[in-house]
Design a protein around this motif. Structure first.
Motif, mmCIF file in Angstrom:
data_model
loop_
_atom_site.group_PDB
_atom_site.id
_atom_site.type_symbol
_atom_site.label_atom_id
_atom_site.label_comp_id
_atom_site.label_asym_id
_atom_site.label_seq_id
_atom_site.Cartn_x
_atom_site.Cartn_y
_atom_site.Cartn_z
ATOM 1 N N ILE A 63 4.459 3.432 -9.006
ATOM 2 C CA ILE A 63 5.592 2.678 -9.560
ATOM 3 C C ILE A 63 6.726 2.527 -8.554
ATOM 4 O O ILE A 63 7.558 1.632 -8.681
ATOM 5 C CB ILE A 63 6.130 3.340 -10.842
ATOM 6 C CG1 ILE A 63 6.539 4.789 -10.558
ATOM 7 C CG2 ILE A 63 5.111 3.270 -11.964
ATOM 8 C CD1 ILE A 63 7.253 5.467 -11.717
ATOM 9 N N ILE A 64 6.758 3.397 -7.530
ATOM 10 C CA ILE A 64 7.795 3.329 -6.498
ATOM 11 C C ILE A 64 7.174 2.836 -5.197
ATOM 12 O O ILE A 64 6.477 3.592 -4.511
ATOM 13 C CB ILE A 64 8.463 4.695 -6.273
ATOM 14 C CG1 ILE A 64 9.006 5.273 -7.576
ATOM 15 C CG2 ILE A 64 9.571 4.584 -5.234
ATOM 16 C CD1 ILE A 64 10.157 4.513 -8.170
ATOM 17 N N PRO A 65 7.381 1.576 -4.803
ATOM 18 C CA PRO A 65 6.855 1.090 -3.526
ATOM 19 C C PRO A 65 7.643 1.672 -2.355
ATOM 20 O O PRO A 65 8.758 2.193 -2.529
ATOM 21 C CB PRO A 65 7.041 -0.428 -3.628
ATOM 22 C CG PRO A 65 8.171 -0.605 -4.580
ATOM 23 C CD PRO A 65 8.087 0.527 -5.560
ATOM 24 N N ALA A 66 7.085 1.570 -1.170
ATOM 25 C CA ALA A 66 7.694 2.168 0.022
ATOM 26 C C ALA A 66 9.127 1.703 0.277
ATOM 27 O O ALA A 66 10.011 2.533 0.524
ATOM 28 C CB ALA A 66 6.806 1.886 1.236
ATOM 29 N N PRO A 67 9.423 0.391 0.248
ATOM 30 C CA PRO A 67 10.812 -0.035 0.504
ATOM 31 C C PRO A 67 11.802 0.543 -0.501
ATOM 32 O O PRO A 67 12.926 0.903 -0.131
ATOM 33 C CB PRO A 67 10.735 -1.573 0.383
ATOM 34 C CG PRO A 67 9.314 -1.903 0.613
ATOM 35 C CD PRO A 67 8.540 -0.766 0.047
ATOM 36 N N LEU A 68 11.392 0.632 -1.766
ATOM 37 C CA LEU A 68 12.288 1.165 -2.795
ATOM 38 C C LEU A 68 12.551 2.654 -2.565
ATOM 39 O O LEU A 68 13.672 3.140 -2.789
ATOM 40 C CB LEU A 68 11.685 0.938 -4.178
ATOM 41 C CG LEU A 68 12.600 1.220 -5.388
ATOM 42 C CD1 LEU A 68 13.862 0.376 -5.311
ATOM 43 C CD2 LEU A 68 11.859 0.948 -6.687
ATOM 44 N N ALA A 107 2.951 -2.567 6.168
ATOM 45 C CA ALA A 107 1.577 -3.066 6.162
ATOM 46 C C ALA A 107 0.897 -2.852 4.815
ATOM 47 O O ALA A 107 0.060 -3.662 4.397
ATOM 48 C CB ALA A 107 0.769 -2.385 7.267
ATOM 49 N N SER A 108 1.259 -1.779 4.115
ATOM 50 C CA SER A 108 0.632 -1.493 2.824
ATOM 51 C C SER A 108 0.934 -2.570 1.789
ATOM 52 O O SER A 108 0.201 -2.728 0.813
ATOM 53 C CB SER A 108 1.100 -0.135 2.304
ATOM 54 O OG SER A 108 2.498 -0.129 2.056
ATOM 55 N N GLN A 109 2.012 -3.335 2.009
ATOM 56 C CA GLN A 109 2.357 -4.423 1.089
ATOM 57 C C GLN A 109 1.531 -5.682 1.347
ATOM 58 O O GLN A 109 1.655 -6.680 0.631
ATOM 59 C CB GLN A 109 3.853 -4.750 1.222
ATOM 60 C CG GLN A 109 4.767 -3.576 0.913
ATOM 61 C CD GLN A 109 6.223 -3.914 1.167
ATOM 62 O OE1 GLN A 109 6.798 -4.783 0.535
ATOM 63 N NE2 GLN A 109 6.835 -3.211 2.109
ATOM 64 N N PHE A 110 0.675 -5.612 2.382
ATOM 65 C CA PHE A 110 -0.143 -6.763 2.769
ATOM 66 C C PHE A 110 -1.632 -6.518 2.560
ATOM 67 O O PHE A 110 -2.453 -7.329 2.978
ATOM 68 C CB PHE A 110 0.140 -7.110 4.237
ATOM 69 C CG PHE A 110 0.479 -8.560 4.467
ATOM 70 C CD1 PHE A 110 1.745 -9.044 4.212
ATOM 71 C CD2 PHE A 110 -0.477 -9.450 4.930
ATOM 72 C CE1 PHE A 110 2.063 -10.376 4.427
ATOM 73 C CE2 PHE A 110 -0.177 -10.791 5.146
ATOM 74 C CZ PHE A 110 1.105 -11.254 4.882
ATOM 75 N N GLY A 111 -1.977 -5.373 1.965
ATOM 76 C CA GLY A 111 -3.378 -5.105 1.678
ATOM 77 C C GLY A 111 -3.988 -4.053 2.582
ATOM 78 O O GLY A 111 -3.412 -3.643 3.592
ATOM 79 N N GLU A 112 -5.192 -3.610 2.220
ATOM 80 C CA GLU A 112 -5.860 -2.516 2.912
ATOM 81 C C GLU A 112 -6.264 -2.883 4.339
ATOM 82 O O GLU A 112 -6.203 -2.051 5.236
ATOM 83 C CB GLU A 112 -7.103 -2.082 2.118
ATOM 84 C CG GLU A 112 -6.787 -1.391 0.807
ATOM 85 C CD GLU A 112 -5.959 -0.131 0.994
ATOM 86 O OE1 GLU A 112 -6.230 0.634 1.950
ATOM 87 O OE2 GLU A 112 -5.022 0.085 0.204
ATOM 88 N N GLN A 113 -6.676 -4.123 4.557
ATOM 89 C CA GLN A 113 -7.073 -4.515 5.915
ATOM 90 C C GLN A 113 -5.884 -4.498 6.859
ATOM 91 O O GLN A 113 -5.986 -4.025 8.000
ATOM 92 C CB GLN A 113 -7.710 -5.912 5.904
ATOM 93 C CG GLN A 113 -8.266 -6.324 7.273
ATOM 94 C CD GLN A 113 -8.898 -7.711 7.261
ATOM 95 O OE1 GLN A 113 -9.212 -8.251 6.199
ATOM 96 N NE2 GLN A 113 -9.080 -8.291 8.431
ATOM 97 N N ALA A 114 -4.756 -5.003 6.401
ATOM 98 C CA ALA A 114 -3.539 -4.980 7.210
ATOM 99 C C ALA A 114 -3.123 -3.549 7.501
ATOM 100 O O ALA A 114 -2.697 -3.218 8.618
ATOM 101 C CB ALA A 114 -2.411 -5.726 6.498
#
Length: 327
Positions: A40-45, A204-211
């Protein structure tokens, strides 16, 4: 008898802890810390929450914060290795090697020129350049003993780099989506242009596993350049070769990749391993934010920030152009 005495002392310490009255600040801190362990808490937050604590609420646990953050980051990076296959890592490493090598030397040279232009202290200018070229705070910490930088110079460099590093965590995903970058392009761009590994992984985690896999692999390969850059720095500043700490967790990261590739039992639980790693990274970003007080962030002044920001903008935009057209 000695074991009984030790158990008794531990019981007394536990009782003292339970009898202690916790402040609202501490309760809020632990609630946010626990929340960071969930998606529920993304990295930027998480980083934003940390900044709010540092500047408006106050960080209640100053002791050993840096050591805890370092361990969390290293644990998270090793955990991310369980989500990467060996053939993927080798392919990504080969693809990003030339860009990594070119960007490091161009950043160091350009940083030296900008340091002269902004009339900065030579050691501060070099620390910022090394942090921008390799891996932010880790590079600054490794290089500073080699050039005998004092605590004030190190603090100024760290504060300045952390401002831009935190900004990148929010800006890069927006730019990446706006330009419709592929996961490989975005991961490579993050690894080259964002200072600290924590923000590289967070963005990068906000862009998917490959990123994320691309960014982590290229960034950790980049971090190995701490060793030759530190040796060069010690010679430039006339101190002679000095001992350099090798980031051992990179070796554990590589072992995790090998285990995920060749051991079916490990591969079976890769999702759980990477989820735990993401949670640790998010919590680490919260702790990093808690250390970014106004005093830390703006200790360097406008000229120091001018050098760091100019250097970062040039490297970021140039790298973005390269990955857009050649990756």
């Amino acid at each position: 008898m000695e074991k009984i005495s030790q158990a008794f002392r531990n019981l007394i310490q536990l009782q003292s802890f339970l009898d202690r009255t916790f402040s609202f600040r501490e309760i809020l801190f632990w609630l946010v810390s626990i929340s960071c362990l969930f998606p529920i808490i993304p990295a930027p937050l998480a980083l934003l929450f940390g900044l709010l604590f540092a500047n408006f609420i106050g960080f209640p646990l100053a002791n050993n914060k840096q050591r805890t953050t370092d361990y969390l980051l290293q644990f998270a990076i090793v955990g991310l290795g369980f989500g990467i296959k060996a053939d993927e890592a080798i392919a990504v490493g080969k693809q990003g090697f030339q860009l990594t090598l070119a960007s490091i030397f161009i950043t160091l040279i350009l940083g030296w020129i900008l340091g002269k232009y902004f009339k900065l202290d030579k050691k501060i200018a070099f620390l910022i350049s090394a942090g921008t070229a390799i891996c932010g705070g880790s590079a600054i910490a490794a290089v500073s003993p080699a050039i005998k930088a004092n605590k004030s110079q190190v603090s100024v460099a760290l504060g300045t780099v952390f401002i831009l590093n935190s900004l990148a965590l929010f800006v890069f995903p927006v730019v990446g989506h706006a330009l419709a970058l592929s996961p490989t392009q975005f991961g490579t761009w993050c690894a080259i242009a964002i200072h600290d590994t924590s923000s590289v992984v967070g963005a990068a985690s906000q862009f998917g596993e490959q990123a994320l896999a691309t960014a982590t692999t290229v960034k950790l390969a980049r971090a190995l350049w701490i060793i030759p850059v530190t040796l060069i720095a010690s010679m430039i500043f006339g101190k002679g070769p000095r001992k350099t700490k090798i980031p051992y967790f990179i070796g554990l990261f590589l072992l995790a990749i090998v285990a995920n590739t060749y051991f079916p039992f490990v591969e079976k639980y890769r999702v759980q391993f990477t989820q735990i790693a993401h949670a640790a990274m998010t919590l680490a970003l919260f702790y990093i934010g808690c250390g970014l007080s106004k005093k830390t962030l703006f200790a360097g002044g406008i000229r120091t920030f001018g050098q760091a920001a100019t250097l970062w903008i040039i490297i970021s935009s140039t790298t973005l152009w390269v990955v857009t057209y050649y990756f």
